[in-house]
Design an enzyme around this catalytic site. Sequence first.
Site, PDB file in Angstrom:
ATOM      1  N   GLY A  15       0.922  -1.252   0.055  1.00 31.17           N
ATOM      2  CA  GLY A  15      -0.089   0.038  -0.062  1.00 31.17           C
ATOM      3  C   GLY A  15       0.738   1.213  -0.020  1.00 31.17           C
ATOM      4  O   GLY A  15       0.382   2.272   0.408  1.00 31.17           O
ATOM      5  N   SER A  16       2.070   1.208  -0.638  1.00 30.53           N
ATOM      6  CA  SER A  16       2.985   2.293  -0.286  1.00 30.53           C
ATOM      7  C   SER A  16       2.190   3.630  -1.457  1.00 30.53           C
ATOM      8  O   SER A  16       2.327   4.698  -1.377  1.00 30.53           O
ATOM      9  CB  SER A  16       4.332   1.868  -1.122  1.00 30.53           C
ATOM     10  OG  SER A  16       4.379   1.639  -2.277  1.00 30.53           O
ATOM     11  N   ASN A  17       1.508   2.861  -2.499  1.00 34.86           N
ATOM     12  CA  ASN A  17       0.837   3.987  -3.437  1.00 34.86           C
ATOM     13  C   ASN A  17      -0.237   4.608  -2.790  1.00 34.86           C
ATOM     14  O   ASN A  17      -0.956   5.653  -3.058  1.00 34.86           O
ATOM     15  CB  ASN A  17       0.467   3.182  -4.796  1.00 34.86           C
ATOM     16  CG  ASN A  17       1.781   3.090  -5.605  1.00 34.86           C
ATOM     17  OD1 ASN A  17       2.133   4.038  -6.127  1.00 34.86           O
ATOM     18  ND2 ASN A  17       2.172   1.716  -5.798  1.00 34.86           N
ATOM     19  N   MET A  93      -3.891  -6.944  -7.451  1.00 33.47           N
ATOM     20  CA  MET A  93      -3.292  -7.929  -8.056  1.00 33.47           C
ATOM     21  C   MET A  93      -4.471  -9.154  -8.576  1.00 33.47           C
ATOM     22  O   MET A  93      -3.865 -10.128  -8.954  1.00 33.47           O
ATOM     23  CB  MET A  93      -2.223  -8.637  -7.411  1.00 33.47           C
ATOM     24  CG  MET A  93      -1.179  -7.695  -6.700  1.00 33.47           C
ATOM     25  SD  MET A  93      -0.273  -6.884  -8.146  1.00 33.47           S
ATOM     26  CE  MET A  93       0.901  -7.944  -8.465  1.00 33.47           C
ATOM     27  N   LEU A  96      -9.987  -8.141 -12.916  1.00 34.64           N
ATOM     28  CA  LEU A  96     -11.448  -7.592 -12.608  1.00 34.64           C
ATOM     29  C   LEU A  96     -12.153  -8.010 -13.774  1.00 34.64           C
ATOM     30  O   LEU A  96     -12.116  -7.569 -14.864  1.00 34.64           O
ATOM     31  CB  LEU A  96     -11.641  -6.272 -12.163  1.00 34.64           C
ATOM     32  CG  LEU A  96     -10.954  -6.007 -10.795  1.00 34.64           C
ATOM     33  CD1 LEU A  96     -10.867  -4.502 -10.524  1.00 34.64           C
ATOM     34  CD2 LEU A  96     -11.879  -6.606  -9.687  1.00 34.64           C
ATOM     35  N   ASN A 110      -6.074   2.429 -12.907  1.00 28.66           N
ATOM     36  CA  ASN A 110      -5.011   1.283 -12.528  1.00 28.66           C
ATOM     37  C   ASN A 110      -3.820   1.840 -12.831  1.00 28.66           C
ATOM     38  O   ASN A 110      -3.378   2.368 -13.569  1.00 28.66           O
ATOM     39  CB  ASN A 110      -5.331  -0.003 -13.540  1.00 28.66           C
ATOM     40  CG  ASN A 110      -4.397  -1.094 -12.935  1.00 28.66           C
ATOM     41  OD1 ASN A 110      -4.130  -1.415 -11.856  1.00 28.66           O
ATOM     42  ND2 ASN A 110      -3.693  -1.652 -13.881  1.00 28.66           N
ATOM     43  N   HIS A 112       0.005   0.812 -13.378  1.00 32.51           N
ATOM     44  CA  HIS A 112       1.014  -0.314 -13.912  1.00 32.51           C
ATOM     45  C   HIS A 112       2.513  -0.012 -13.976  1.00 32.51           C
ATOM     46  O   HIS A 112       2.635   1.053 -14.694  1.00 32.51           O
ATOM     47  CB  HIS A 112       0.288  -0.939 -15.115  1.00 32.51           C
ATOM     48  CG  HIS A 112       1.019  -2.180 -15.431  1.00 32.51           C
ATOM     49  ND1 HIS A 112       0.756  -3.234 -14.868  1.00 32.51           N
ATOM     50  CD2 HIS A 112       1.741  -2.439 -16.558  1.00 32.51           C
ATOM     51  CE1 HIS A 112       1.743  -4.322 -15.476  1.00 32.51           C
ATOM     52  NE2 HIS A 112       2.232  -3.593 -16.456  1.00 32.51           N
ATOM     53  N   ASP A 153      -3.819  -4.434 -18.295  1.00 34.74           N
ATOM     54  CA  ASP A 153      -3.158  -3.303 -18.374  1.00 34.74           C
ATOM     55  C   ASP A 153      -3.005  -2.590 -19.628  1.00 34.74           C
ATOM     56  O   ASP A 153      -1.942  -2.229 -20.223  1.00 34.74           O
ATOM     57  CB  ASP A 153      -1.583  -3.635 -17.935  1.00 34.74           C
ATOM     58  CG  ASP A 153      -1.596  -4.229 -16.682  1.00 34.74           C
ATOM     59  OD1 ASP A 153      -0.900  -5.282 -16.327  1.00 34.74           O
ATOM     60  OD2 ASP A 153      -2.356  -3.751 -15.874  1.00 34.74           O
ATOM     61  N   GLU A 182       5.783   5.985  -9.464  1.00 29.69           N
ATOM     62  CA  GLU A 182       4.319   5.402  -9.396  1.00 29.69           C
ATOM     63  C   GLU A 182       3.737   6.390  -8.160  1.00 29.69           C
ATOM     64  O   GLU A 182       2.700   6.689  -8.660  1.00 29.69           O
ATOM     65  CB  GLU A 182       4.359   3.912  -8.762  1.00 29.69           C
ATOM     66  CG  GLU A 182       4.618   2.867  -9.677  1.00 29.69           C
ATOM     67  CD  GLU A 182       4.396   1.615  -9.179  1.00 29.69           C
ATOM     68  OE1 GLU A 182       4.901   1.694  -7.934  1.00 29.69           O
ATOM     69  OE2 GLU A 182       3.582   0.734  -9.774  1.00 29.69           O
TER      70      GLU A 182
HETATM   71  C1  GRF Z   1       3.537  -1.592  -7.292  1.00 29.55           C
HETATM   72  O1  GRF Z   1       4.588  -1.697  -8.327  1.00 29.55           O
HETATM   73  C2  GRF Z   1       2.184  -1.773  -8.053  1.00 29.55           C
HETATM   74  O2  GRF Z   1       2.327  -1.119  -9.434  1.00 29.55           O
HETATM   75  C3  GRF Z   1       2.480  -3.095  -8.273  1.00 29.55           C
HETATM   76  O3  GRF Z   1       2.439  -3.696  -7.042  1.00 29.55           O
HETATM   77  C4  GRF Z   1       3.399  -2.754  -6.421  1.00 29.55           C
HETATM   78  C5  GRF Z   1       3.037  -2.634  -4.951  1.00 29.55           C
HETATM   79  O4  GRF Z   1       2.577  -1.460  -4.656  1.00 29.55           O
HETATM   80  N1  GRF Z   1       1.053  -3.793  -8.820  1.00 29.55           N
HETATM   81  P1  GRF Z   1       2.090  -0.807  -3.294  1.00 29.55           P
HETATM   82  O5  GRF Z   1       3.269  -0.637  -2.364  1.00 29.55           O
HETATM   83  O6  GRF Z   1       1.125  -2.078  -2.670  1.00 29.55           O
HETATM   84  O7  GRF Z   1       1.359   0.215  -3.551  1.00 29.55           O
END
Ligand code: GRF
Length: 199
Positions: A15-17, A93, A96, A110, A112, A153, A182
């Site tokens: 979940g860093s994004n 991941m 859908l 999304n 990617h 994607d 990202e």
């Molecule tokens: C990211 O590279 C995302 O694009 C990919 O999984 C990685 C995990 O990201 N699908 P996050 O830290 O869980 O947001």
Amino acid sequence: MSARSRLVVLISGSGSNLQAVMDACRTGQINAQVTAVLSNKASAFGLERARTVGIPALAVVKPRELDRRLYDQRLADQVASFQPDWVVLAGWMRLLSSAFLDRFPGKVINLHPALPGTFPGVNAIEQAYQAFQQGQITHTGVMVHLVPDEGIDCGPCLGQVVVGMVKGDSLSAVEERIHAAEHALLVTVLQKLTSSGMQ
Ligand code: GRF
């Protein structure tokens, strides 16, 4: 300033994004609020990140024997209950089906970690790294795209950023560079989507 857009974020991992999006909403960089976070993995650390700041965080795990479309329908019911203006797949991941996507027409985006038309599916970063090592590409990148259908994607691109690689780069150095790109790109795209009255 128009009313804040409602974002529901789907994750599968750290979940860093998601964190980047929550931070940008909190500082007002994005005119939006994350109204819920859902994950297909109960162990996803991203759920913890949401709970820490009081955002509803749900694990919606697919029972092995449950039909994929039925799962998608149940997931969509949960997402819809939070009335999203945008459904943000950030490190989500699972593919859908239309049983989910048709519930949010034109509203699912999304992230990617590859450029349009390159390295769809899982392990995109590793695939790009290998291709670079073999001299097939000189750079990679990340994109945010709409998810109109079950294509993998490959929906209409909303934003992309090139990420360079240099000889001697380790995979983890490239991964770190891509994740930073990202976080920045996702915030930039959501700024555009939520400020231009697109809701
Ligand atoms: C990211 O590279 C995302 O694009 C990919 O999984 C990685 C995990 O990201 N699908 P996050 O830290 O869980 O947001």
